[in-house]
Write a protein that holds these residues in place. Structure first.
Motif, PDB file in Angstrom:
ATOM      1  N   LEU A 116      40.547  30.298  36.130  1.00  0.00           N
ATOM      2  CA  LEU A 116      40.082  31.680  35.992  1.00  0.00           C
ATOM      3  C   LEU A 116      38.951  31.810  34.984  1.00  0.00           C
ATOM      4  O   LEU A 116      38.372  32.894  34.847  1.00  0.00           O
ATOM      5  N   GLY A 117      38.647  30.731  34.264  1.00  0.00           N
ATOM      6  CA  GLY A 117      37.551  30.763  33.306  1.00  0.00           C
ATOM      7  C   GLY A 117      37.959  31.043  31.877  1.00  0.00           C
ATOM      8  O   GLY A 117      37.104  31.335  31.034  1.00  0.00           O
ATOM      9  N   LEU A 118      39.256  30.939  31.568  1.00  0.00           N
ATOM     10  CA  LEU A 118      39.725  31.189  30.206  1.00  0.00           C
ATOM     11  C   LEU A 118      39.560  29.938  29.340  1.00  0.00           C
ATOM     12  O   LEU A 118      39.901  28.834  29.784  1.00  0.00           O
ATOM     13  N   PRO A 119      39.070  30.061  28.120  1.00  0.00           N
ATOM     14  CA  PRO A 119      39.047  28.912  27.210  1.00  0.00           C
ATOM     15  C   PRO A 119      40.478  28.505  26.870  1.00  0.00           C
ATOM     16  O   PRO A 119      41.362  29.352  26.792  1.00  0.00           O
ATOM     17  N   THR A 120      40.688  27.229  26.642  1.00  0.00           N
ATOM     18  CA  THR A 120      42.037  26.763  26.335  1.00  0.00           C
ATOM     19  C   THR A 120      42.201  26.351  24.876  1.00  0.00           C
ATOM     20  O   THR A 120      43.275  25.903  24.494  1.00  0.00           O
ATOM     21  N   GLY A 121      41.185  26.477  24.074  1.00  0.00           N
ATOM     22  CA  GLY A 121      41.320  26.285  22.632  1.00  0.00           C
ATOM     23  C   GLY A 121      41.739  27.599  21.984  1.00  0.00           C
ATOM     24  O   GLY A 121      41.251  28.674  22.366  1.00  0.00           O
ATOM     25  N   ALA A 122      42.620  27.544  20.990  1.00  0.00           N
ATOM     26  CA  ALA A 122      43.171  28.761  20.407  1.00  0.00           C
ATOM     27  C   ALA A 122      42.095  29.656  19.801  1.00  0.00           C
ATOM     28  O   ALA A 122      42.090  30.874  20.013  1.00  0.00           O
ATOM     29  N   VAL A 123      41.154  29.065  19.047  1.00  0.00           N
ATOM     30  CA  VAL A 123      40.116  29.864  18.403  1.00  0.00           C
ATOM     31  C   VAL A 123      39.172  30.456  19.438  1.00  0.00           C
ATOM     32  O   VAL A 123      38.871  31.661  19.416  1.00  0.00           O
ATOM     33  N   ALA A 124      38.689  29.622  20.372  1.00  0.00           N
ATOM     34  CA  ALA A 124      37.751  30.112  21.390  1.00  0.00           C
ATOM     35  C   ALA A 124      38.384  31.181  22.257  1.00  0.00           C
ATOM     36  O   ALA A 124      37.739  32.192  22.600  1.00  0.00           O
ATOM     37  N   ALA A 125      39.659  30.991  22.625  1.00  0.00           N
ATOM     38  CA  ALA A 125      40.335  31.975  23.480  1.00  0.00           C
ATOM     39  C   ALA A 125      40.546  33.292  22.736  1.00  0.00           C
ATOM     40  O   ALA A 125      40.368  34.377  23.305  1.00  0.00           O
ATOM     41  N   ALA A 126      40.915  33.208  21.460  1.00  0.00           N
ATOM     42  CA  ALA A 126      41.110  34.434  20.677  1.00  0.00           C
ATOM     43  C   ALA A 126      39.788  35.167  20.466  1.00  0.00           C
ATOM     44  O   ALA A 126      39.729  36.400  20.525  1.00  0.00           O
ATOM     45  N   ALA A 128      37.325  35.104  22.526  1.00  0.00           N
ATOM     46  CA  ALA A 128      36.996  35.706  23.821  1.00  0.00           C
ATOM     47  C   ALA A 128      37.735  37.025  24.016  1.00  0.00           C
ATOM     48  O   ALA A 128      37.213  37.970  24.616  1.00  0.00           O
ATOM     49  N   VAL A 129      38.971  37.110  23.504  1.00  0.00           N
ATOM     50  CA  VAL A 129      39.719  38.365  23.574  1.00  0.00           C
ATOM     51  C   VAL A 129      38.971  39.459  22.814  1.00  0.00           C
ATOM     52  O   VAL A 129      38.861  40.605  23.269  1.00  0.00           O
ATOM     53  N   LEU A 130      38.431  39.111  21.650  1.00  0.00           N
ATOM     54  CA  LEU A 130      37.768  40.093  20.801  1.00  0.00           C
ATOM     55  C   LEU A 130      36.360  40.442  21.272  1.00  0.00           C
ATOM     56  O   LEU A 130      35.943  41.600  21.206  1.00  0.00           O
ATOM     57  N   ASP A 131      35.631  39.433  21.746  1.00  0.00           N
ATOM     58  CA  ASP A 131      34.212  39.628  22.040  1.00  0.00           C
ATOM     59  C   ASP A 131      33.875  39.578  23.528  1.00  0.00           C
ATOM     60  O   ASP A 131      32.718  39.773  23.901  1.00  0.00           O
ATOM     61  N   GLY A 132      34.864  39.284  24.372  1.00  0.00           N
ATOM     62  CA  GLY A 132      34.598  39.126  25.799  1.00  0.00           C
ATOM     63  C   GLY A 132      34.483  40.454  26.528  1.00  0.00           C
ATOM     64  O   GLY A 132      34.480  41.535  25.929  1.00  0.00           O
ATOM     65  N   ALA A 133      34.406  40.351  27.845  1.00  0.00           N
ATOM     66  CA  ALA A 133      34.254  41.535  28.696  1.00  0.00           C
ATOM     67  C   ALA A 133      35.263  41.482  29.828  1.00  0.00           C
ATOM     68  O   ALA A 133      35.636  40.399  30.301  1.00  0.00           O
ATOM     69  N   GLU A 134      35.698  42.655  30.244  1.00  0.00           N
ATOM     70  CA  GLU A 134      36.650  42.718  31.350  1.00  0.00           C
ATOM     71  C   GLU A 134      35.957  42.390  32.659  1.00  0.00           C
ATOM     72  O   GLU A 134      34.850  42.866  32.933  1.00  0.00           O
ATOM     73  N   ARG A 135      36.615  41.593  33.463  1.00  0.00           N
ATOM     74  CA  ARG A 135      36.128  41.291  34.812  1.00  0.00           C
ATOM     75  C   ARG A 135      37.233  41.621  35.800  1.00  0.00           C
ATOM     76  O   ARG A 135      38.379  41.210  35.605  1.00  0.00           O
ATOM     77  N   ARG A 136      36.894  42.388  36.818  1.00  0.00           N
ATOM     78  CA  ARG A 136      37.871  42.727  37.842  1.00  0.00           C
ATOM     79  C   ARG A 136      37.948  41.584  38.853  1.00  0.00           C
ATOM     80  O   ARG A 136      36.925  41.107  39.363  1.00  0.00           O
ATOM     81  N   LEU A 137      39.162  41.140  39.140  1.00  0.00           N
ATOM     82  CA  LEU A 137      39.405  39.985  39.999  1.00  0.00           C
ATOM     83  C   LEU A 137      40.263  40.368  41.190  1.00  0.00           C
ATOM     84  O   LEU A 137      41.078  41.295  41.116  1.00  0.00           O
ATOM     85  N   ASP A 138      40.086  39.618  42.290  1.00  0.00           N
ATOM     86  CA  ASP A 138      40.900  39.825  43.482  1.00  0.00           C
ATOM     87  C   ASP A 138      42.239  39.112  43.326  1.00  0.00           C
ATOM     88  O   ASP A 138      42.378  38.164  42.547  1.00  0.00           O
ATOM     89  N   LEU A 139      43.218  39.564  44.081  1.00  0.00           N
ATOM     90  CA  LEU A 139      44.486  38.861  44.172  1.00  0.00           C
ATOM     91  C   LEU A 139      45.087  39.087  45.553  1.00  0.00           C
ATOM     92  O   LEU A 139      44.550  39.854  46.359  1.00  0.00           O
ATOM     93  N   THR A 305      40.127  39.808  30.622  1.00  0.00           N
ATOM     94  CA  THR A 305      39.065  39.674  29.633  1.00  0.00           C
ATOM     95  C   THR A 305      38.607  38.220  29.581  1.00  0.00           C
ATOM     96  O   THR A 305      39.405  37.330  29.274  1.00  0.00           O
ATOM     97  N   LEU A 306      37.331  38.006  29.884  1.00  0.00           N
ATOM     98  CA  LEU A 306      36.759  36.656  29.915  1.00  0.00           C
ATOM     99  C   LEU A 306      35.592  36.574  28.933  1.00  0.00           C
ATOM    100  O   LEU A 306      35.030  37.615  28.536  1.00  0.00           O
ATOM    101  N   PRO A 307      35.206  35.356  28.544  1.00  0.00           N
ATOM    102  CA  PRO A 307      34.070  35.215  27.609  1.00  0.00           C
ATOM    103  C   PRO A 307      32.821  35.918  28.148  1.00  0.00           C
ATOM    104  O   PRO A 307      32.520  35.835  29.346  1.00  0.00           O
ATOM    105  N   ALA A 308      32.114  36.594  27.287  1.00  0.00           N
ATOM    106  CA  ALA A 308      30.903  37.294  27.695  1.00  0.00           C
ATOM    107  C   ALA A 308      29.858  36.292  28.163  1.00  0.00           C
ATOM    108  O   ALA A 308      29.713  35.205  27.602  1.00  0.00           O
ATOM    109  N   GLY A 309      29.124  36.673  29.200  1.00  0.00           N
ATOM    110  CA  GLY A 309      28.069  35.804  29.741  1.00  0.00           C
ATOM    111  C   GLY A 309      28.595  34.787  30.712  1.00  0.00           C
ATOM    112  O   GLY A 309      27.864  33.980  31.227  1.00  0.00           O
TER     113      GLY A 309
END
Length: 309
Positions: A116-126, A128-139, A305-309
């Motif tokens: 899904l594009g989520l970082p798996t490092g604790a610092v990078a993932a956290a 991304a929560v603070l500075d990322g952007a919401e992306r609407r996804l299909d399911l 919420t995914l990393p911006a850009g």
């Protein structure tokens, strides 16, 4: 269920976002990687105006914490199972449309999170929560109101066992044998554990049994009412995944007889599979047996919420 509320200092965090976060920490993540959980909580607490941390002890408390989030933005710290549980709960409450979920992946089962594009490092993932952007996804939503974020697989091929998990299993590093257990680890056992980890890490991850071990199946696969393959054609596997634009991508691999057979791939909004009672894997969960199952693709049904850009 423990709850901790923290507020970011305005002087030390003048650039912090004004978010109010509800951080729900999955108990499996706390048990497997408490250090990553601690790091993620520290980063989130320092970067948000107000953070409420919930430490549920099981699925019921997990659901209760998520249901009482109020206006806070939910953040789940956990593995793929925790992510799937959160989305399923919000779907059953019909709250997915108005909720942007954030996830800090922690654990051994993180294949879905990575896809899904989520970082798996604790610092990078956290961050991304603070500075990322919401992306609407299909399911995909099935006719039993279950949700699928990644893929449906028929038959349910086993998932690879992570190297770390295999090493712990074979070495016996469970409660009572390692740190936190009722007794200390004997030196000879620690040596054996280290040897097993070394041997496990030197071999690539593999499935417990070959994907095709379940044998060919006779299934009818219909896409938007049109039959793609019928019961008279044995198939090796059927895969259904959410595609872009609110469609499901269906791949059917017929059983080759003599010459190699090219997989059949089509897209549609509704997919129905029927036949003799069959099992299937929906993301990380094996379901069934069922005689028929229908999946409907829903465009932009959930927010992540995914990393911006």
């Amino acid at each position: 269920m423990a709850e901790v509320a923290t507020s970011a200092s305005s002087s030390a965090n003048s650039s912090a976002r004004s978010d109010q976060l509800l951080v729900v920490v999955d108990p499996v993540a706390r048990r497997l990687d408490g250090e990553s959980v601690r790091i993620a909580k520290d980063v989130l607490s320092a970067g948000a105006a107000h953070t409420k941390v919930c430490l549920p002890d099981g699925p019921e408390e997990f659901a209760r914490a998520l249901g009482r989030r109020g206006s806070r933005r939910p953040v789940v710290i956990g593995d793929d199972g925790a992510l799937l549980r959160a989305v399923a709960l919000l779907h059953r409450r019909r709250e997915l449309a108005g909720c942007a979920l954030a996830v800090v992946p922690v654990g051994t089962a993180l294949g879905l999170a990575r896809s899904l594009g989520l970082p798996t490092g604790a610092v990078a993932a956290a961050r991304a929560v603070l500075d990322g952007a919401e992306r609407r996804l299909d399911l995909l939503v099935d006719d039993s109101d279950g949700v699928v974020l990644g893929a449906v697989g028929i038959p349910p091929a086993p998932l690879p066992v992570p190297v770390r998990e295999r090493a712990q299993t074979h070495a016996g590093t469970g409660p009572g044998t390692g740190p936190g257990g009722p007794g200390p680890v004997r030196p000879w056992l620690r040596t054996c554990q280290s040897l097993v980890r070394t041997l496990a890490a030197s071999r690539p991850a593999r499935n417990a049994v070959p994907p095709g071990a379940a044998g060919p199946a006779r299934l009818r696969v219909e896409v938007d009412g049109a039959t793609l393959v019928d019961l008279d054609q044995p198939v090796e596997a059927v895969t259904v995944t959410p595609g872009a634009g609110g469609v499901a991508v269906v791949e059917v691999r017929p059983l080759p007889v003599g010459a190699r057979v090219t997989p059949l791939t089509v897209s549609g909004r509704t997919v129905t599979v029927s036949g003799a009672h069959f099992r299937y894997r929906a993301d990380a969960v094996v379901c069934g047996p069922v005689g028929t199952r229908t999946w409907v693709a829903r465009e932009g049904a959930w927010g992540l919420t995914l990393p911006a850009g």
